[in-house]
Design an enzyme around this catalytic site. Structure first.
Site, PDB file in Angstrom:
ATOM      1  N   ASN A   1     -47.036  25.068  22.665  1.00  7.92           N
ATOM      2  CA  ASN A   1     -46.946  23.838  23.451  1.00  7.92           C
ATOM      3  C   ASN A   1     -45.621  23.185  23.064  1.00  7.92           C
ATOM      4  O   ASN A   1     -45.575  22.288  22.224  1.00  7.92           O
ATOM      5  CB  ASN A   1     -48.126  22.907  23.145  1.00  7.92           C
ATOM      6  CG  ASN A   1     -47.998  21.577  23.873  1.00  7.92           C
ATOM      7  OD1 ASN A   1     -47.277  21.464  24.868  1.00  7.92           O
ATOM      8  ND2 ASN A   1     -48.689  20.564  23.380  1.00  7.92           N
ATOM      9  N   PRO A   2     -44.522  23.662  23.652  1.00  5.12           N
ATOM     10  CA  PRO A   2     -43.209  23.196  23.220  1.00  5.12           C
ATOM     11  C   PRO A   2     -42.873  21.833  23.819  1.00  5.12           C
ATOM     12  O   PRO A   2     -43.538  21.373  24.759  1.00  5.12           O
ATOM     13  CB  PRO A   2     -42.278  24.277  23.788  1.00  5.12           C
ATOM     14  CG  PRO A   2     -42.965  24.699  25.052  1.00  5.12           C
ATOM     15  CD  PRO A   2     -44.446  24.638  24.748  1.00  5.12           C
TER      16      PRO A   2
ATOM     17  N   PHE B   1     -46.749  14.558  16.424  1.00  7.07           N
ATOM     18  CA  PHE B   1     -47.185  14.594  17.812  1.00  7.07           C
ATOM     19  C   PHE B   1     -48.709  14.583  17.902  1.00  7.07           C
ATOM     20  O   PHE B   1     -49.393  15.331  17.208  1.00  7.07           O
ATOM     21  CB  PHE B   1     -46.623  15.844  18.488  1.00  7.07           C
ATOM     22  CG  PHE B   1     -46.969  15.985  19.938  1.00  7.07           C
ATOM     23  CD1 PHE B   1     -46.292  15.241  20.893  1.00  7.07           C
ATOM     24  CD2 PHE B   1     -47.956  16.860  20.349  1.00  7.07           C
ATOM     25  CE1 PHE B   1     -46.600  15.368  22.242  1.00  7.07           C
ATOM     26  CE2 PHE B   1     -48.274  17.003  21.685  1.00  7.07           C
ATOM     27  CZ  PHE B   1     -47.592  16.254  22.644  1.00  7.07           C
TER      28      PHE B   1
END
Length: 287
Positions: free
Chosen positions: A195-196, A95
């Protein structure tokens, strides 16, 4: 593509080419691609604006430009990204850190600045961006960074080493807070930060092409995007000291719902913070 380009000519042409393919910041990205190819910084690019590019440089540049035009993320092409003043290595499918996550870091720094040696868990650390930013700015902090993706965890370790904070970040493999269950943390953590994934599953097919190169596990937040916020609300308190902080990033339009979830689990002093665009981006609560 022509073979007799100067730096400035190619920069102008590339800007128009990327703009025509829907790139949001075509001039900036054209500059970064050329800087990467030529081994120059931005100032050097303009100081050498009239320098012709040799065939070897053009041969290196063209495939990078074509990849970007097809929607491959710029950060993956460059192999690096910037976050909170820190340079991080990045590669697919890990990510890519977003600028709005800096609001999460700022919120935690502000609330822990008077803690002597805070203990923090960064849940779902990805490339390590949040953990590293916190460690760089809280010099006595110790951080437990959890991550389910082996590729991301390896990259996070490398980034911590490169930024000189690896001795204060403990990387743990596993799902959310589960890796912490085997640890004995005297007095509990001062903060759980995350920060899921928060994109609703049904929205994933409509994401921009470049986002689809990232690990789906780092994006998919379940039916309404709050699956992991619910788990963190339910599970974090057992790891926190009394009054400890839970700080979570949320997606557009999710802040009110996540605040309600936290209140339903008995969390106190629930508050929301906006990012620079005015979107409620971070939800905070106290155990």
């Amino acid at each position: 593509m022509r073979t007799d380009w100067t730096v400035l000519e190619l920069l102008r042409w590339t800007t128009g080419y990327l703009e025509g393919r829907g790139v949001t910041s075509p001039r900036s990205e054209a500059e970064m691609l050329l800087c990467h190819t030529l081994g120059l910084d931005r100032l050097g690019l303009y100081l050498h604006h009239d320098r012709p590019l040799c065939p070897e440089e053009l041969a290196r540049f063209k495939p990078l430009l074509l990849k970007r035009a097809k929607g491959f993320p710029l950060q993956y092409i460059l192999g690096k990204t910037e976050f909170f003043g820190v340079t991080l290595r990045i590669h697919p499918p890990v990510f890519i850190p977003r600028p709005e996550t800096e609001v999460l870091v700022e919120a935690v720094l502000e609330r822990l600045k008077d803690e002597g040696s805070p203990l923090i868990a960064d849940v779902g650390t990805g490339s390590g961006n949040v953990a590293i930013a916190l460690a760089k700015n809280l010099e006595e902090a110790r951080i437990f960074a959890t991550e389910i993706s082996p590729a991301a965890l390896l990259l996070a370790r490398e980034n911590a080493q490169a930024n000189g904070v690896s001795s204060r970040i403990y990387f743990l493999s596993g799902d959310l807070l589960l890796p912490l269950r085997d640890l004995e943390i005297p007095g509990g953590l001062d903060a759980v930060v995350s920060n899921p994934p928060y994109i609703p599953t049904g929205d994933l097919p409509d994401l921009p092409q470049e986002v689809k190169h990232e690990d789906r596990r780092a994006l998919d937040g379940g039916e309404d995007g709050t699956r992991f916020h619910r788990r963190l609300a339910a599970e974090s308190r057992e790891f926190l000291r009394p009054g400890g902080l839970l700080a979570m990033e949320v997606g557009d339009g999710q802040a009110e719902r996540v605040a309600e979830i936290l209140e339903g689990y008995g969390w106190e002093k629930v508050e929301t913070l906006e990012d620079l665009s005015g979107t409620e981006r971070v939800v905070l609560a106290r155990a």
